[in-house]
Enzyme design. Structure first.
Site, PDB file in Angstrom:
ATOM      1  CB  SER A 104      14.501  -2.130  38.093  1.00 55.89           C
ATOM      2  OG  SER A 104      15.163  -2.698  39.197  1.00 55.89           O
TER       3      SER A 104
ATOM      4  CG  ASP B  68      14.597  -9.891  35.721  1.00 60.51           C
ATOM      5  OD1 ASP B  68      15.260  -9.290  36.576  1.00 60.51           O
ATOM      6  OD2 ASP B  68      13.901  -9.326  34.857  1.00 60.51           O
TER       7      ASP B  68
ATOM      8  CG  HIS C 180      17.104  -6.506  36.390  1.00 60.52           C
ATOM      9  ND1 HIS C 180      15.828  -6.772  36.854  1.00 60.52           N
ATOM     10  CD2 HIS C 180      17.414  -5.263  36.856  1.00 60.52           C
ATOM     11  CE1 HIS C 180      15.388  -5.743  37.562  1.00 60.52           C
ATOM     12  NE2 HIS C 180      16.328  -4.814  37.577  1.00 60.52           N
TER      13      HIS C 180
END
Length: 292
Positions: A102, A240, A267
């Site tokens: 991320s 995601d 995610h």
């Protein structure tokens, strides 16, 4: 397995690190957690990688077990890039793999674009390499939420009430679909909330994953991904918030790269599909080490 930890001096304070090492002489991997300001707490399952190579976690300044200086001027990407270089130097990581998740992929890309030496490969896990693309993707994801949830989010954002309990409850509906789809939500992740720094997150990102108002809102390195020549792996979950279409787009801009989707994840595939995630990552590192 030998587990050691300590503190490292970086610009603005000290950061905590932890090294998992079984004495296997393979290139180590340095883990860059998401956030900003979320800590490496949720990623501890990646210590499984230590069966084949040393694994280093660290909490970026301002969160987790690192110091939390009350200095908002520290919360910008250039300082975090500098911090990464300082951590690497302090731990004598002359040759290293990098795995970012991320916001950790944002940091990894920004660091790689400084042209550091001897980074053997990079994994962009659920990547955020363009805040504008991310924001557009979340706009589309929001349209998949129940109408009343969409309305609550919009009204709170327009009224400046993103700190309200009403807004927080509505964001949970988004997170259930696009961040972690496990039900019930893992208890250990709930405990990880204490390691986060919401102020840091808000300054750099915003009040939620899908409302980007912080100083990263214009970050976009897509035009420079072609400068990354080391082996790269792009991964994401099928559901995601770092969408498969955008992740594949970033992959298409990076010459020596691979792409993988975890079909049962959002995610956090390293939590949602841990065995599959470890297998994909291990295979990638093995192939890089073998020069494949």
């Amino acid at each position: 397995m030998t587990v050691s930890e300590g503190m490292i001096d970086v610009t603005g304070g000290k950061v905590w690190y932890q090294l998992h090492d079984e004495g296997i002489v393979n290139t180590p991997v340095l883990i860059l957690h998401g956030g900003p300001g979320s800590s490496c707490y949720s990623m501890q399952g990646l210590k499984e990688l230590a069966k084949e190579r040393p694994v280093i976690f660290y909490d970026q300044l301002g969160c987790g077990r690192s110091e939390r200086p009350q200095n908002p001027s520290l919360w910008h990407i250039d300082r975090f890039v500098e911090e990464l270089a300082q951590v690497r130097e302090a731990l004598s990581l002359d040759e290293v793999h990098i795995l970012g998740h991320s916001w950790g992929t944002t940091l990894a890309a920004a660091y790689l674009l400084t042209k550091p030496v001897s980074v053997k490969s990079v994994i962009f896990s659920s990547p955020c390499l363009s805040a504008p693309i991310w924001a557009e993707d979340q706009k589309q994801n929001r349209e998949l939420l129940p109408k009343d949830v969409q309305q609550t989010l919009l009204e709170c954002e327009q009224a400046g009430r993103t700190d309200s309990e009403e807004y927080k409850q509505a964001t949970i509906e988004f997170y259930k679909r696009f961040v972690c789809r496990l039900d019930p939500y893992p208890e250990f992740l709930q405990k990880g909330a204490a390691y986060r720094n919401p102020e840091l997150y808000k300054i750099m990102w915003g009040p939620s994953e899908f409302h980007v108002t912080g100083n990263l809102k214009s970050f976009d390195c897509t035009s420079r991904l072609g400068e990354i020549h080391i082996p790269a792996l792009y991964t994401c979950g099928r559901y995601d918030e770092a969408t498969p279409s955008s992740t594949e787009y970033f992959h298409s801009l990076t010459k020596n790269s691979h792409f993988h989707v975890f079909e049962e994840s959002a995610h956090m595939p390293y939590v949602e599909e841990p065995e599959a995630y470890i297998k994909v990552v291990q295979t990638f590192f093995r192939n890089v080490d073998l020069g494949k």
